[in-house]
Design an enzyme around this catalytic site. Structure first.
Site, short mmCIF file in Angstrom:
data_model
loop_
_atom_site.label_atom_id
_atom_site.label_comp_id
_atom_site.label_asym_id
_atom_site.label_seq_id
_atom_site.Cartn_x
_atom_site.Cartn_y
_atom_site.Cartn_z
N HIS A 207 -56.19 -76.45 33.55
CA HIS A 207 -56.58 -77.00 32.25
C HIS A 207 -58.08 -77.22 32.17
O HIS A 207 -58.68 -77.11 31.10
CB HIS A 207 -55.83 -78.31 31.99
CG HIS A 207 -54.48 -78.08 31.39
ND1 HIS A 207 -53.43 -78.93 31.58
CD2 HIS A 207 -54.02 -77.07 30.62
CE1 HIS A 207 -52.37 -78.46 30.93
NE2 HIS A 207 -52.71 -77.33 30.35
N GLU A 450 -41.22 -55.80 36.56
CA GLU A 450 -42.16 -56.48 37.46
C GLU A 450 -41.72 -56.39 38.92
O GLU A 450 -42.27 -57.09 39.77
CB GLU A 450 -42.33 -57.95 37.05
CG GLU A 450 -41.03 -58.68 36.83
CD GLU A 450 -41.22 -60.04 36.18
OE1 GLU A 450 -42.34 -60.58 36.23
OE2 GLU A 450 -40.25 -60.56 35.61
N ASP A 474 -46.79 -59.58 39.01
CA ASP A 474 -45.69 -59.59 39.98
C ASP A 474 -45.43 -58.21 40.54
O ASP A 474 -45.08 -58.06 41.72
CB ASP A 474 -44.42 -60.13 39.31
CG ASP A 474 -44.32 -61.65 39.42
OD1 ASP A 474 -45.13 -62.24 40.16
OD2 ASP A 474 -43.46 -62.24 38.76
N CYS A 521 -48.29 -56.53 30.12
CA CYS A 521 -48.68 -57.91 29.82
C CYS A 521 -49.30 -58.63 31.02
O CYS A 521 -49.54 -59.82 30.95
CB CYS A 521 -47.48 -58.70 29.30
SG CYS A 521 -46.14 -58.88 30.49
#
Length: 635
Positions: A207, A450, A474, A521
């Site tokens: 964050h 993946e 992955d 992605c």
């Protein structure tokens, strides 16, 4: 460990320049004096109390929780005002976590039954929460541990009666050097006086990194021991584009990075002008650029940056925001909000993709996988917990009437798994139909590719799925048997490894001649270095972090498909990832030079630019250099 009150150290005697490499968390270049934050830890001894003291410690806990909740609420409002609602959601998570009755009950039980002090009991409960977050094999989720540290420190400060820290007393521009910066500390700092961040720990999805990017402040994290190497007041360079920090730079180095800073600023202005333009190649092929998001509040920002839709909506955060499982209604509202915000743009919702050790106590089963990456995770977990999975699917289907939704299953390794998932979905559809609840019956059903198994059987899966989304993060990990979070082997992780690229190419080819859409992605999609290669392999849909869309669009608009196909053919002949990397770097430099820009790792130094220009004039072109230094591509 986290940063504490502002306190600059006394500058030490000037020493030779040092350069450190970390992770590029927020792009840009900053040059200025350092401000090293002292560190502070709350060390809470194992302490039991007299039974007569239990009521007082319970009251102390309740007061501390309420005071902490009020503080976080104020921060949420301030974050929304300064940075918008999508950033404020970080503190909404903190607020919800602190206010959850289950958290309070868990701590009170330790106080009343075991006579732990309030501070020790709270620390025990938070340590257990942090352990669960760390155990998940997902860098984004692992980074949420820092949020729990932030919450723990805040509540402990109130339990122990310490004064509130003041991080706003900065009077001059500085580069913050710290072991860590919690989200609440980052939002409390005065933007006008912060030039950059150089942090010991963290990753791109922390964050702190997100807030730095939202603020437009250059940041480098995972520097290890930068707080030990730098003194307060010492001149520092933070290159957040390339993950480089230089302490005590000499004049020539300062001049070099000043040039980089100006290049970055020019590039940002240039990319800003692309936001309203289509992602179309020079020969007229339009590429769909989609966004990966975590929360509904990210959709407006993604659209503003030029996203054609949402290519990956990760639903995990819904399950991590509370110790309890989210209700069907809570999930439905979140999915509906994403679709409504996206308007008529497509939205791909990925079903829950959590690790084997669960993060929510409500999902914990007491079972522990020694190797969670290969254990009970993602769809495997869902198929063993059908009640939870069906509630999840009901919420998704109910929301499907609000927009152009597609549903995607993660971590598929066998055709039978996909069929089981689709059968479960059919059961839920039947239930909703009997209840008269509207949903979209022709919802396109896709899957993530993946694992090597899924890639190798892509032709078989193409008969069962409406679309594929290749998750290169992955896929790379499983293909190369490398945990990129393990610093001892992370250097072996390479998405441009020929083995990984061969699998990607195999998936794309499996869709040809079939009505199966394919997108990518993983982090490759948002890295301009790979854009031409991916287009040359036949991909026409790329989904990435919203911030990466303008830079990828720039490459798309500056190239053409025949050029991209030539690049893909060349790359297919290479045996090593280093050859691929060197070749792609040369190719993207050609594009950047044509654009008249240069920035970051892919930007050629003036001398190299001159050498390439000379080679070009001699008609030598660009060849891979197996002996050149490799390294990881910017991501």
């Amino acid at each position: 460990m986290a940063a504490g009150p502002v306190a600059a150290r006394t500058p030490r005697t000037p020493r030779p320049m040092i350069t450190k490499k970390g992770i590029n968390a927020s792009p840009g270049v900053a040059i200025g004096p350092s401000l090293v934050l002292d560190t502070e830890e709350y060390r809470i001894p194992h302490r039991t109390i007299d039974p007569s003291q239990v009521p007082a410690h319970v009251r102390n806990l309740e007061v501390a929780l309420e005071a902490s909740r009020q503080e976080v609420g104020e921060l949420r409002v301030a974050a929304a005002r300064k940075l918008g609602d999508q950033t404020a959601v970080i503190f909404a998570f903190h607020e919800q976590f602190i206010a959850d009755p289950k958290l309070r009950t868990s701590v009170e039980e330790l106080i009343t039954r075991r006579q732990f002090s309030a501070a020790y009991a709270f620390g025990q409960v938070m340590s257990e929460q942090q352990r669960r977050f760390r155990s998940v094999n997902d860098p984004y989720l692992q980074e949420r541990v820092r949020d729990l540290h932030d919450i723990e420190r805040r509540v402990l400060r109130h339990i122990l009666g310490r004064d509130r820290e003041d991080m706003t007393r900065l009077t001059e521009p500085v580069i913050i050097v710290a072991t860590d910066i919690t989200p609440s500390q980052a939002i409390s700092l005065d933007r006008a006086h912060i030039l950059g961040f150089a942090i010991d720990v963290g990753g791109q999805t922390s964050h702190m990194a997100i807030i730095a990017r939202m603020l437009g402040i250059p940041a480098v994290v995972a520097l290890g021991d930068i707080t030990s190497d730098v003194s307060g007041g010492e001149t520092l360079i933070v290159d957040g584009t390339n993950g480089i920090v230089v302490a005590s730079p000499d004049p020539a180095t300062i001049t070099h990075f000043e040039t980089r800073r100006r290049e970055h600023e020019r590039n940002e202005r240039r990319l800003g002008k692309l936001r309203g333009l289509p992602a179309t190649t020079r020969d007229g092929v339009t590429i769909e650029l989609l966004a990966n998001i975590e929360v509904p509040e990210e959709v407006p920002n993604a659209v503003e940056l030029g996203a054609d839709g949402i290519g990956l909506y990760r639903t995990e955060l819904l399950f991590l925001g509370s110790p309890r499982l989210p209700t069907e209604e809570q999930q439905y509202e979140a999915f509906r909000d994403v679709l409504v915000a996206a308007g008529d743009r497509p939205v791909i919702i990925r079903t829950i993709d959590l690790g084997a050790d669960k993060l929510s106590p409500a999902m914990a089963s007491g079972h522990h996988d020694h190797n969670p990456v290969l254990g009970l995770r993602s769809l495997r977990y869902c198929l063993l917990h059908l009640d939870m999975f069906k509630t999840h699917l009901r919420a998704i289907l109910r929301a499907s009437v609000h927009g152009d939704m597609r549903l995607m299953f993660p971590m598929i390794t066998t055709v039978m798994e996909l069929r089981q998932a689709k059968a479960t979905l059919a059961d839920v559809m039947e239930d909703l139909g009997e209840e008269g609840i509207p949903f979209r019956r022709d919802l396109p059903i896709g899957m993530m590719v993946e694992t090597p198994a899924a890639a190798l059987l892509a032709s078989s899966f193409a008969r069962e799925a409406a679309f594929f989304s290749i998750g290169t993060n992955d896929l790379t990990q499983y293909t190369l048997a490398v945990d990129r979070g393990n610093e001892r082997v992370a250097h072996l992780y390479s998405s441009h490894n020929p083995a990984v690229l061969a699998l990607v190419q195999r998936v794309v080819r499996a869709t040809r001649g079939r009505k199966v859409e394919v997108s990518i992605c993983g982090e490759m999609a948002g890295t301009p270095l790979y854009t031409q290669l991916l287009l040359g392999m036949g991909l026409r849909r790329l989904s990435m972090a919203p911030k990466d869309i303008p830079a990828v669009k720039q490459i798309v608009r500056a190239t053409d498909i025949p050029c991209c196909e030539r690049i893909a053919r060349e790359v297919s002949r290479f045996d090593t990832d280093r050859q691929v990397l060197n070749f792609l770097r040369d190719e993207i430099r050609r594009v950047q030079e044509e654009l008249g820009e240069g920035d970051g790792e892919t930007s050629p130094a003036p001398a190299a630019r001159t050498r390439r220009a000379a080679r070009s004039r001699r008609g030598e072109g660009s060849r891979p250099r197996d002996g050149d230094s490799g390294g990881r591509a910017a991501s």
